[in-house]
Design a protein around this motif. Sequence first.
Motif, PDB file in Angstrom:
ATOM      1  N   ALA A 217       6.101   2.666   7.884  1.00 22.01           N
ATOM      2  CA  ALA A 217       6.520   1.999   6.647  1.00 22.01           C
ATOM      3  C   ALA A 217       6.839   0.537   6.879  1.00 22.01           C
ATOM      4  CB  ALA A 217       7.745   2.705   6.060  1.00 22.01           C
ATOM      5  N   LEU A 218       7.217   0.198   8.118  1.00 18.57           N
ATOM      6  CA  LEU A 218       7.632  -1.167   8.435  1.00 18.57           C
ATOM      7  C   LEU A 218       6.602  -1.892   9.282  1.00 18.57           C
ATOM      8  CD1 LEU A 218      11.375  -0.392   9.265  1.00 18.57           C
ATOM      9  CD2 LEU A 218      10.310  -0.826   7.043  1.00 18.57           C
ATOM     10  N   GLY A 219       5.397  -1.312   9.400  1.00 20.44           N
ATOM     11  CA  GLY A 219       4.303  -2.009  10.060  1.00 20.44           C
ATOM     12  C   GLY A 219       4.331  -1.956  11.564  1.00 20.44           C
ATOM     13  N   ASN A 220       4.646  -0.781  12.151  1.00 25.83           N
ATOM     14  CA  ASN A 220       4.683  -0.701  13.604  1.00 25.83           C
ATOM     15  C   ASN A 220       3.321  -0.455  14.236  1.00 25.83           C
ATOM     16  OD1 ASN A 220       4.237   1.993  12.966  1.00 25.83           O
ATOM     17  ND2 ASN A 220       5.869   2.799  14.269  1.00 25.83           N
ATOM     18  N   GLY A 221       2.294  -0.237  13.416  1.00 23.70           N
ATOM     19  CA  GLY A 221       0.942  -0.065  13.938  1.00 23.70           C
ATOM     20  C   GLY A 221       0.210  -1.399  13.954  1.00 23.70           C
ATOM     21  N   GLU A 222      -0.569  -1.641  14.994  1.00 24.46           N
ATOM     22  CA  GLU A 222      -1.251  -2.929  15.132  1.00 24.46           C
ATOM     23  C   GLU A 222      -2.554  -2.943  14.339  1.00 24.46           C
ATOM     24  OE1 GLU A 222      -1.619  -3.320  19.369  1.00 24.46           O
ATOM     25  OE2 GLU A 222       0.316  -4.310  19.535  1.00 24.46           O
ATOM     26  N   VAL A 223      -2.743  -4.004  13.558  1.00 27.51           N
ATOM     27  CA  VAL A 223      -3.951  -4.175  12.755  1.00 27.51           C
ATOM     28  C   VAL A 223      -4.420  -5.620  12.887  1.00 27.51           C
ATOM     29  CG1 VAL A 223      -3.196  -2.407  11.128  1.00 27.51           C
ATOM     30  CG2 VAL A 223      -2.703  -4.802  10.647  1.00 27.51           C
ATOM     31  N   SER A 224      -5.583  -5.910  12.348  1.00 31.85           N
ATOM     32  CA  SER A 224      -6.148  -7.259  12.435  1.00 31.85           C
ATOM     33  C   SER A 224      -6.044  -7.982  11.097  1.00 31.85           C
ATOM     34  CB  SER A 224      -7.612  -7.194  12.861  1.00 31.85           C
ATOM     35  OG  SER A 224      -8.411  -6.634  11.817  1.00 31.85           O
ATOM     36  N   LEU A 225      -6.206  -9.294  11.140  1.00 31.24           N
ATOM     37  CA  LEU A 225      -6.256 -10.086   9.910  1.00 31.24           C
ATOM     38  C   LEU A 225      -7.433  -9.643   9.050  1.00 31.24           C
ATOM     39  CD1 LEU A 225      -5.400 -12.442   8.081  1.00 31.24           C
ATOM     40  CD2 LEU A 225      -6.753 -13.961   9.537  1.00 31.24           C
ATOM     41  N   LEU A 226      -8.548  -9.334   9.665  1.00 34.26           N
ATOM     42  CA  LEU A 226      -9.707  -8.857   8.911  1.00 34.26           C
ATOM     43  C   LEU A 226      -9.354  -7.600   8.126  1.00 34.26           C
ATOM     44  CD1 LEU A 226     -12.715  -8.870   8.159  1.00 34.26           C
ATOM     45  CD2 LEU A 226     -13.178  -7.669  10.313  1.00 34.26           C
ATOM     46  N   GLU A 227      -8.633  -6.675   8.754  1.00 39.03           N
ATOM     47  CA  GLU A 227      -8.256  -5.447   8.063  1.00 39.03           C
ATOM     48  C   GLU A 227      -7.266  -5.726   6.938  1.00 39.03           C
ATOM     49  OE1 GLU A 227      -8.729  -2.200  11.693  1.00 39.03           O
ATOM     50  OE2 GLU A 227      -6.926  -3.466  11.611  1.00 39.03           O
ATOM     51  N   LEU A 228      -6.350  -6.665   7.159  1.00 36.02           N
ATOM     52  CA  LEU A 228      -5.395  -7.011   6.108  1.00 36.02           C
ATOM     53  C   LEU A 228      -6.098  -7.602   4.892  1.00 36.02           C
ATOM     54  CD1 LEU A 228      -2.388  -8.524   8.079  1.00 36.02           C
ATOM     55  CD2 LEU A 228      -2.312  -6.560   6.540  1.00 36.02           C
TER      56      LEU A 228
ATOM     57  N   HIS B 189       9.126  10.005   0.725  1.00 40.23           N
ATOM     58  CA  HIS B 189       8.602  10.583  -0.519  1.00 40.23           C
ATOM     59  C   HIS B 189       7.114  10.914  -0.388  1.00 40.23           C
ATOM     60  CE1 HIS B 189       7.760  11.200  -4.758  1.00 40.23           C
ATOM     61  NE2 HIS B 189       6.917  10.183  -4.761  1.00 40.23           N
ATOM     62  N   THR B 190       6.349  10.023   0.236  1.00 45.62           N
ATOM     63  CA  THR B 190       4.899  10.233   0.329  1.00 45.62           C
ATOM     64  C   THR B 190       4.509  11.113   1.500  1.00 45.62           C
ATOM     65  OG1 THR B 190       4.531   8.276   1.712  1.00 45.62           O
ATOM     66  CG2 THR B 190       4.524   7.948  -0.674  1.00 45.62           C
TER      67      THR B 190
ATOM     68  N   PHE C 137       0.831  -1.203   0.000  1.00 42.52           N
ATOM     69  CA  PHE C 137       0.000   0.000   0.000  1.00 42.52           C
ATOM     70  C   PHE C 137       0.869   1.259   0.000  1.00 42.52           C
ATOM     71  CE2 PHE C 137      -2.165  -3.352   2.518  1.00 42.52           C
ATOM     72  CZ  PHE C 137      -3.103  -3.697   1.562  1.00 42.52           C
ATOM     73  N   LEU C 138       2.021   1.192   0.644  1.00 44.66           N
ATOM     74  CA  LEU C 138       2.952   2.319   0.628  1.00 44.66           C
ATOM     75  C   LEU C 138       3.476   2.557  -0.781  1.00 44.66           C
ATOM     76  CD1 LEU C 138       4.792   4.451   1.877  1.00 44.66           C
ATOM     77  CD2 LEU C 138       6.369   2.605   2.524  1.00 44.66           C
TER      78      LEU C 138
ATOM     79  N   ALA D 256       0.281  11.466   4.723  1.00 43.91           N
ATOM     80  CA  ALA D 256      -0.319  11.132   3.435  1.00 43.91           C
ATOM     81  C   ALA D 256      -0.449   9.630   3.248  1.00 43.91           C
ATOM     82  CB  ALA D 256       0.513  11.725   2.302  1.00 43.91           C
ATOM     83  N   TYR D 257       0.371   8.845   3.955  1.00 47.35           N
ATOM     84  CA  TYR D 257       0.267   7.386   3.905  1.00 47.35           C
ATOM     85  C   TYR D 257      -0.764   6.882   4.901  1.00 47.35           C
ATOM     86  CZ  TYR D 257       1.810   2.483   4.389  1.00 47.35           C
ATOM     87  OH  TYR D 257       1.865   1.118   4.459  1.00 47.35           O
ATOM     88  N   HIS D 258      -0.837   7.516   6.052  1.00 43.09           N
ATOM     89  CA  HIS D 258      -1.775   7.099   7.099  1.00 43.09           C
ATOM     90  C   HIS D 258      -3.225   7.244   6.627  1.00 43.09           C
ATOM     91  CE1 HIS D 258      -4.117   7.754  10.892  1.00 43.09           C
ATOM     92  NE2 HIS D 258      -3.372   6.736  11.307  1.00 43.09           N
TER      93      HIS D 258
END
Length: 208
Positions: free
Chosen positions: A145-156, A115-116, A52-53, A120-122
């Motif tokens: 950029a390296l995935g330090n925010g927690e997300v769920s499998l559903l969101e992925l 660059h972004t 996505f980045l 603007a990426y968030h």
Amino acid sequence: LHVQNAALLVADHRRGEILAWVVGGAGDDDVPGHAIDAVLALRQPGSALKPFLYALALEKGWTAATLIDDQPYAAALGGGLHDYQNYSRSFYGPVSLRAALGNSLNIPALKALQHTGVAAYHAPLRRLGFTSLQRAPAHYGEGLALGNGEVSLLELVQGYAVLANRGRYLSLSGLPEAALTRPAQAIFSPEIASLIGNILSDPSAREL
């Protein structure tokens, strides 16, 4: 295999329909963690957000052939400097965006975020369905950029469904009839979504 914390989510990206939602050990009191729905549990996704980045970087003028310098990089973090590394512990010099994404290199991803812009990426991540990323962009910083925010499998799954659906967001639902009433929202252009899919499916892009 003795896997006790696995989860599986299957969805039809064209209809936005969830076909299967399976959690290992669900309903079995003898399985540790059986009450945790691993489809909804929040975890740091690491490199899983990089497509996505790079999609946003393409939107902002880069191409699959854009060269990104993969060199040692350190940045202020907390009270000191953090030396960023690639998983291979190697650096490859100028690499194309295609190779950077295909090999999941960390330093080029940080350069792409510069660059972004973090904010603007968030914002498109939130539009993609990553609503768990509730804090301000500055909280995540370059680590986003390296995935330090927690997300769920559903969101992925929701996010990757957008790429498979030619850049169109369609909220996933377990109700088949919902596909008839929900309008799709364009997040990325069909061309960018197709290009990201092409890179991810390109064996030669992973040669490093």
